[in-house]
Write a protein that holds these residues in place. Structure first.
Motif, short mmCIF file in Angstrom:
data_model
loop_
_atom_site.label_atom_id
_atom_site.label_comp_id
_atom_site.label_asym_id
_atom_site.label_seq_id
_atom_site.Cartn_x
_atom_site.Cartn_y
_atom_site.Cartn_z
N PHE A 41 0.83 -1.20 0.00
CA PHE A 41 0.00 0.00 0.00
C PHE A 41 0.86 1.25 0.00
N PHE A 66 -8.12 -0.83 -1.71
CA PHE A 66 -7.10 -1.80 -1.28
C PHE A 66 -7.58 -2.60 -0.07
N ARG A 192 -5.79 -4.55 -7.19
CA ARG A 192 -5.53 -3.51 -6.19
C ARG A 192 -5.70 -2.12 -6.79
N SER A 216 -13.33 -6.13 -6.05
CA SER A 216 -12.59 -4.94 -5.65
C SER A 216 -13.13 -3.67 -6.30
#
Length: 266
Positions: A41, A66, A192, A216
């Protein structure tokens, strides 16, 4: 059926006790997981420090993306990954035959006797980061948006477990299936990031053949009102229905694979 349901907590309890036998090592490993995914991250943060946004997503929005992706994966994989990854070895050695003679569903026994609490590090990081992102994202939360967020999180968790189950079950047909996990995680790492930064071909794959975008950027983007490639206004309903639909597909695939299984003797 009720007797089987009573056995499941016992299977989980025995496995957790075995994993917590060396608690110091267990929590040290979880700390290493937090550092590992925290560094991932942080690398996204470096990109944002240079370009301000990524595909129109701000820093708090990417933090929400994320954390959502990581939490959905960790919950789904805890019920499936290690267990279904090890299925290849069970098939190769013939150990899977012993599960077939138990008065219990082979899938249920396999999953709950190996429920992986090792994903605790993933969950801790994801929940902490998600808590900050929810407050920082500047979104006007309502009862509907909260229910949608929780519903898509459950759907994403189910979708993750379903895809991993299907990959692992392929070992019952081909004996070897673990190479497919490398493909799975290759695409998983792409999720991500926002879907719209990828070429059209990758977008199609991430929505259809390997539908990990539905765990996601599609649900989070639909929540935040982002433009979702190819799905548009249907992104929200698709994100909610994807998990249950793929669970049904995974059940059918598992039954087909067990029907094709020929045992250790061929």
């Amino acid at each position: 059926m009720l007797r089987h349901l009573r056995i499941i907590p016992l299977l989980v309890q025995m496995h957790i006790r075995s994993q917590m036998e060396y608690r110091g090592a267990f929590w040290l490993d979880r700390f290493a997981q937090i550092l590992s995914y925290g560094s991932v991250f942080a690398s996204i943060g470096i990109l944002l420090a240079r370009f301000d946004t990524l595909g129109g997503w701000t820093w708090p929005e990417l933090a929400l993306l994320f954390s959502f992706q990581l939490l959905a994966y960790s919950l789904g994989a805890a019920m499936s990954f290690v267990q279904l990854r090890d299925l290849e070895e069970l098939v190769r050695l013939g150990t899977f035959d012993t599960l077939l003679v138990k008065p219990f569903s082979p899938w249920t026994y396999l999953v709950f006797s190996g429920l992986n609490i090792g994903y605790a590090g993933h969950v801790i990081l994801a929940v902490a980061l998600m808590g900050w992102a929810v407050l920082a994202v500047g979104f006007d939360w309502s009862l509907w948006s909260v229910l949608f967020f929780l519903g898509t999180l459950v759907s994403s968790t189910l979708l993750t477990a379903a895809l991993i189950t299907m990959i692992g079950a392929t070992a019952l047909i081909w004996v070897r299936s673990n190479h497919l996990f490398a493909i799975f995680f290759g695409f998983w790492e792409l999720t991500r990031y926002p879907l719209n930064i990828f070429p059209g071909g990758i977008q199609i794959i991430l929505i259809t053949a390997v539908p990990l975008a539905l765990t996601s950027s599609v649900p989070v983007g639909a929540l935040l009102g982002k433009d979702i490639p190819m799905l548009g206004d249907f992104a929200g309903p698709v994100a909610l229905l994807a998990g249950p639909l793929w669970v049904l597909i995974a059940i059918a695939h598992w039954r087909y694979a067990t029907g094709k299984y020929q045992g250790a003797g061929g």
